[in-house]
Design a protein around this motif. Structure first.
Motif, PDB file in Angstrom:
ATOM      1  N   TYR A 155     -72.602  45.139  51.635  1.00  0.00           N
ATOM      2  CA  TYR A 155     -72.444  45.895  50.390  1.00  0.00           C
ATOM      3  C   TYR A 155     -71.899  47.231  50.872  1.00  0.00           C
ATOM      4  O   TYR A 155     -72.613  48.215  51.001  1.00  0.00           O
ATOM      5  CB  TYR A 155     -73.800  46.036  49.690  1.00  0.00           C
ATOM      6  CG  TYR A 155     -73.727  46.601  48.300  1.00  0.00           C
ATOM      7  CD1 TYR A 155     -73.357  45.806  47.226  1.00  0.00           C
ATOM      8  CD2 TYR A 155     -74.018  47.938  48.061  1.00  0.00           C
ATOM      9  CE1 TYR A 155     -73.288  46.333  45.948  1.00  0.00           C
ATOM     10  CE2 TYR A 155     -73.948  48.469  46.779  1.00  0.00           C
ATOM     11  CZ  TYR A 155     -73.581  47.662  45.728  1.00  0.00           C
ATOM     12  OH  TYR A 155     -73.508  48.173  44.451  1.00  0.00           O
ATOM     13  N   ARG A 156     -70.603  47.228  51.179  1.00  0.00           N
ATOM     14  CA  ARG A 156     -70.016  48.354  51.902  1.00  0.00           C
ATOM     15  C   ARG A 156     -69.927  49.617  51.052  1.00  0.00           C
ATOM     16  O   ARG A 156     -69.716  49.547  49.847  1.00  0.00           O
ATOM     17  CB  ARG A 156     -68.600  47.988  52.373  1.00  0.00           C
ATOM     18  CG  ARG A 156     -68.553  46.832  53.363  1.00  0.00           C
ATOM     19  CD  ARG A 156     -67.116  46.627  53.846  1.00  0.00           C
ATOM     20  NE  ARG A 156     -66.918  45.311  54.427  1.00  0.00           N
ATOM     21  CZ  ARG A 156     -66.851  45.073  55.736  1.00  0.00           C
ATOM     22  NH1 ARG A 156     -66.970  46.062  56.596  1.00  0.00           N
ATOM     23  NH2 ARG A 156     -66.652  43.847  56.181  1.00  0.00           N
ATOM     24  N   TYR A 157     -70.031  50.725  51.739  1.00  0.00           N
ATOM     25  CA  TYR A 157     -69.803  52.025  51.100  1.00  0.00           C
ATOM     26  C   TYR A 157     -68.343  52.092  50.654  1.00  0.00           C
ATOM     27  O   TYR A 157     -67.447  51.685  51.384  1.00  0.00           O
ATOM     28  CB  TYR A 157     -70.122  53.125  52.120  1.00  0.00           C
ATOM     29  CG  TYR A 157     -69.708  54.510  51.683  1.00  0.00           C
ATOM     30  CD1 TYR A 157     -70.333  55.138  50.607  1.00  0.00           C
ATOM     31  CD2 TYR A 157     -68.705  55.189  52.356  1.00  0.00           C
ATOM     32  CE1 TYR A 157     -69.961  56.403  50.217  1.00  0.00           C
ATOM     33  CE2 TYR A 157     -68.333  56.466  51.975  1.00  0.00           C
ATOM     34  CZ  TYR A 157     -68.959  57.071  50.899  1.00  0.00           C
ATOM     35  OH  TYR A 157     -68.589  58.323  50.518  1.00  0.00           O
ATOM     36  N   SER A 196     -67.293  51.045  56.160  1.00  0.00           N
ATOM     37  CA  SER A 196     -66.533  50.973  54.911  1.00  0.00           C
ATOM     38  C   SER A 196     -65.097  50.566  55.227  1.00  0.00           C
ATOM     39  O   SER A 196     -64.616  50.758  56.351  1.00  0.00           O
ATOM     40  CB  SER A 196     -66.542  52.330  54.217  1.00  0.00           C
ATOM     41  OG  SER A 196     -65.577  53.186  54.804  1.00  0.00           O
TER      42      SER A 196
ATOM     43  N   ARG B 121     -80.089  50.274  48.159  1.00  0.00           N
ATOM     44  CA  ARG B 121     -78.830  50.354  48.920  1.00  0.00           C
ATOM     45  C   ARG B 121     -77.816  51.222  48.174  1.00  0.00           C
ATOM     46  O   ARG B 121     -77.055  51.971  48.778  1.00  0.00           O
ATOM     47  CB  ARG B 121     -78.256  48.949  49.147  1.00  0.00           C
ATOM     48  CG  ARG B 121     -79.113  48.118  50.084  1.00  0.00           C
ATOM     49  CD  ARG B 121     -78.716  46.651  50.075  1.00  0.00           C
ATOM     50  NE  ARG B 121     -77.560  46.378  50.929  1.00  0.00           N
ATOM     51  CZ  ARG B 121     -77.011  45.167  51.045  1.00  0.00           C
ATOM     52  NH1 ARG B 121     -77.484  44.142  50.360  1.00  0.00           N
ATOM     53  NH2 ARG B 121     -75.975  44.977  51.845  1.00  0.00           N
ATOM     54  N   GLN B 125     -76.246  54.912  49.483  1.00  0.00           N
ATOM     55  CA  GLN B 125     -74.818  55.252  49.569  1.00  0.00           C
ATOM     56  C   GLN B 125     -74.521  56.556  48.839  1.00  0.00           C
ATOM     57  O   GLN B 125     -73.752  57.395  49.310  1.00  0.00           O
ATOM     58  CB  GLN B 125     -73.966  54.126  48.985  1.00  0.00           C
ATOM     59  CG  GLN B 125     -74.060  52.845  49.794  1.00  0.00           C
ATOM     60  CD  GLN B 125     -72.938  51.871  49.487  1.00  0.00           C
ATOM     61  OE1 GLN B 125     -71.995  52.193  48.765  1.00  0.00           O
ATOM     62  NE2 GLN B 125     -73.022  50.682  50.041  1.00  0.00           N
ATOM     63  N   SER B 131     -73.261  53.158  53.988  1.00  0.00           N
ATOM     64  CA  SER B 131     -74.174  52.115  53.538  1.00  0.00           C
ATOM     65  C   SER B 131     -75.443  52.133  54.375  1.00  0.00           C
ATOM     66  O   SER B 131     -75.460  52.603  55.511  1.00  0.00           O
ATOM     67  CB  SER B 131     -73.503  50.741  53.603  1.00  0.00           C
ATOM     68  OG  SER B 131     -73.390  50.310  54.934  1.00  0.00           O
TER      69      SER B 131
END
Lengths: 314, 314
Positions: A155-157, A196, B121, B125, B131
């Motif tokens: 759940y990438r930035y 990210s 999460r 962020q 993340s």
């Protein structure tokens, strides 16, 4: 830009009726099916499925499956599902194949935004009664598993903070791993699965600036094994997904016998998103339009359907 | 059941004014702060923060930080944040400590529902511009990293499908790993980080049925290393989180000097959820009420605040 062409006016009930008529009695009116479904957005397709269910107490997806066959059926089935649900199916099919198709799982994990990937994970649970990472973890092993599980769980930035110093450090780590043929090093996996996308692109750029070659070219020195190919797919999907898709299509089309799964997957997945840009990249690289190339390799209703999704008004 | 006591009537503006008055001028009215914040839900606290900001163009959290001090300040700060934001802070603090507190990260990853963990999460962020899994991956190493990254990335299936055959197979895998002192085996990590909680509980039950001892007892044979402790924490959090919290509180209270961080963390995290059940478990195990035990170890406004969250109307 999407290649999909959608008319201004839309009525879910009218479409549901049109599809009902197209399926009724002996024979199926494939042209009618294409002219309806080939011009509807995901949200509209969902409305049509609901209207159909309400009007005829029957699941439209199942009905179409029983009416259609072959590649045309597969393309319509992939298309009519909600995008997240379709991707869940694609991941599951890729895992269950005798030779697992890691690249499909990587594509879906890397191409999506964090929120979209989450939708796929939700759809996966709804459909298969277990989590996507659970299936990926239990159906793969070794280095591939170490790469795929964090990829599908990511759940990438997505903010725009990029750390230039980090890009340099991590470009060096990637470079050393390539040089030492140690791509399975856990630092490589950590970087590719958690950073990210903007940060990774900065890292790949830094790699090119410092080392004088792109990271994917840097990896091409020798015949890559399965794991190195997977890592390369991750990098290519994140670095420039349009170029990546162009190559998937190019390979699928030039393959002896044509890789229909790949063609369907890319067209169905991108028709509503950025297919027009992918078509441009394709034309630049191959000096033939994608529509033309697809038309040459396919036929019948299947061909008509793909060309419709590609934006042909024919 | 929550231990938090919330009055029927609520006005965010009135509370914001009350807090403003409590902070105004020389000296701070701690009693007033406790009587307001100690009786408000997370949603109400958020409304109060917003009202305060609107009415006084000032961040209430920062104002309270400058007015209060010591453990009382820490407890109020942890409490006033949105739960997901607070957990993001807890994970970050645990990672940045000279001796990292893995158990806090494990607690937060295992205690929450899939959707709640996702909120954490997201909050992470927003606050830290990267993340959570990215920080966990880059600030830990070795086996601990192999366990923590998938834990914090998990989005477990929460339906009620449980596979009894799988429970047996995986109970055997866990048993062999314990016997061989190979808890860091990747199959152990896979099982604990990806299976649904219901499935894992079935596996732990199967373990007890087949092996005649609970899995956590089975792990107690020798002095556990850091990694084995972490695995044990995962199992205990999933198996019975109330018993787990009771033990955290018990250890924190009996520790020489008292572990205020742990006491604050558990009370602040569970006051709105199931603190009353945890209090019951605590009483059963220690023959003294938790309120009494906390009162003995704390003092002043800090004590009053904790007891208020524990449901004391005093």
């Amino acid at each position: 830009m999407a290649s999909l062409v959608v008319p201004d006016h839309f009525s879910a009930d009218a479409d549901a009726e049109g599809l009902f008529k197209a399926c009724k009695g002996w024979g199926t009116n494939e042209k009618a099916i294409i002219s309806i479904l080939g011009h509807r957005t995901a949200a509209q397709r969902r409305d049509i499925r609901q209207s159909y269910e309400k009007l005829h107490q029957e699941d439209l997806v199942k009905r179409l499956e029983s009416e259609l066959s072959g590649d045309f059926e597969k393309a319509v089935y992939r298309w009519i599902l909600d995008p997240a649900d379709r991707d869940a199916v694609l991941v599951n099919v890729a895992l269950k194949k005798p030779v697992q198709e890691y690249h499909v799982i990587i594509e879906i994990s890397c191409m999506h935004s964090a929120e979209e990937l989450l939708q796929v994970r939700r759809a996966y649970q709804l459909r298969y009664k277990c989590s996507m990472e659970e299936d990926v973890a239990s159906l793969t092993t070794g280095d591939i598993r170490k790469l795929l599980v964090p990829l599908v769980s990511s759940y990438r930035y997505e903010g725009d903070e990029v750390n230039a110093r980090l890009a340099k450090t991590e470009a060096d780590i990637l470079h050393d791993a390539i040089k030492d043929k140690a791509l399975n090093h856990e630092e490589v996996i950590r970087i590719l699965t958690t950073r990210s996308k903007l940060q990774l692109i900065a890292t790949f750029n830094r790699f090119r600036d410092d080392k004088g070659t792109s990271i994917t070219k840097g990896m091409l020195d020798e015949k890559p094994d399965e794991f190195a190919s997977a890592v390369r797919t991750v990098i290519r999907c994140i670095n420039d997904h349009k170029k990546y898709y162009e190559k998937v299509l190019r390979n699928a089309i030039k393959k002896l016998g044509t890789d229909e799964d790949a063609i369907i997957r890319v067209i169905v997945t991108r028709a509503e998103k950025d297919m027009n840009e992918i078509k441009e990249v394709y034309y630049k690289r191959n000096s033939i339009t994608l529509d033309h190339a697809v038309a040459k390799e396919t036929s019948g209703d299947y061909k008509d359907f793909l060309l419709t999704l590609l934006g042909n008004q024919g």
